[in-house]
Design a protein around this motif. Structure first.
Motif, short mmCIF file in Angstrom:
data_model
loop_
_atom_site.label_atom_id
_atom_site.label_comp_id
_atom_site.label_asym_id
_atom_site.label_seq_id
_atom_site.Cartn_x
_atom_site.Cartn_y
_atom_site.Cartn_z
N GLY A 3 27.90 5.36 62.32
CA GLY A 3 27.00 6.24 61.58
C GLY A 3 28.35 6.65 60.59
N SER A 4 29.50 7.00 61.17
CA SER A 4 31.09 7.63 60.71
C SER A 4 31.23 6.37 59.44
N LEU A 5 31.36 5.29 59.62
CA LEU A 5 32.03 4.13 58.42
C LEU A 5 30.88 4.17 57.61
N VAL A 6 31.49 4.40 55.84
CA VAL A 6 30.21 3.82 54.50
C VAL A 6 31.35 2.67 53.97
N GLY A 7 32.55 2.83 54.53
CA GLY A 7 33.24 1.20 53.39
C GLY A 7 33.87 0.83 54.55
N ALA A 8 34.53 -0.31 54.20
CA ALA A 8 35.64 -1.72 55.56
C ALA A 8 35.39 -2.70 54.16
N THR A 9 36.59 -3.01 54.67
CA THR A 9 37.23 -4.14 53.25
C THR A 9 36.30 -5.61 54.24
N ASP A 10 36.85 -6.56 52.91
CA ASP A 10 35.91 -7.56 53.47
C ASP A 10 36.68 -8.61 54.65
N TRP A 11 36.73 -8.03 55.01
CA TRP A 11 37.80 -8.96 56.40
C TRP A 11 36.94 -7.90 57.90
#
Length: 243
Positions: A23-31
């Motif tokens: 639940g902490s992650l709100v964004g990440a790369t396409d990879w």
């Protein structure tokens, strides 16, 4: 107390945070491909992140790496008022230390079990009785190989495989194919990232030399995959064959 909102620009750290701080992650790369089905906003690539999209997510923390991410992008994120944690990972012990630092910054209250299991898996390895010499390409067109001071090189050394270019002045030197062949290593190690070497794309360039196809996630990622990496890499190295 709520956990910080986190954007990850490093695939292996994305997996580590997703598993340890749900639940902490709100964004990440396409990879960022692990864990499978990760449902967060995608913010571009590791080398070309969308600063505007990241800023719009209002993260409390952006996690990055000095090798995978470019300094101009990190500077732009800081200029946008964002807190950026930049990791430096050149060795296996360094990876464990940086993982501790990242997970603490992400509000993980206790060291996750997978991290203890990963350290135990590597600690259980006996010291290599001998070292095979290896050429370890990471790209072709042009050919680039592992050089000095790399995480992947340290991982291979612990498994009894030493890169012929480990003392090269550059970390990822460009070396002509003829020179790689002429070096006559005991082994050619071909990972499937960042360049995707396969049985049909890579071994044919090294006739007469044993080639091992290894998973890039096990060779270059520092996260939950570290727990299975010793077994998976040893299996792949032992399966090396001459094209």
């Amino acid at each position: 107390m709520s956990r910080p909102r986190v954007v990850s620009l490093v695939p292996s750290l994305t997996e580590a945070v997703a598993r340890s701080a749900p639940g902490s992650l709100v964004g990440a790369t396409d990879w960022c491909t692990h864990p499978a089905g990760l449902d967060v906003v995608r913010v571009g690539g590791t080398k070309n992140p969308r600063v505007d999209r990241i800023a719009a997510l209002a993260p409390d923390l952006v996690i990055a790496n000095e090798e995978e991410n470019r300094e101009p992008d990190l500077a732009a994120l800081r200029a946008a008022g964002l807190d950026v944690l930049v990791t430096e990972v050149r060795t296996l012990p360094g990876a464990f230390g940086e993982l501790d630092r990242v997970l603490t910054a992400c509000g993980v209250p206790a060291r996750p079990r997978w991290l203890d299991e990963a350290e135990a898996a590597w600690d259980a390895l006996p010291p290599p009785r001998e070292h095979l010499t290896a050429v370890v390409p990471i790209w072709r067109r042009p050919w680039m190989v592992l050089g000095r001071d790399t995480f992947a090189g340290d991982v291979l050394t612990r498994l009894g495989v030493r890169s012929l270019h480990a003392t090269h002045p550059e970390r990822y030197p460009r070396v002509p194919l003829d020179a790689l062949r002429a070096a006559r290593p005991d082994l050619v190690v071909l990972p499937d990232e960042p360049y995707r070497f396969t049985a049909d794309d890579g071994p044919e360039a090294f006739p007469g030399l044993p080639c091992a196809l290894v998973g890039g996630r096990h060779l270059t990622w520092y996260g939950p995959s570290l727990a299975e990496a010793p077994t998976a890499l040893n299996r792949a190295l032992k399966a090396a064959h001459t094209p």
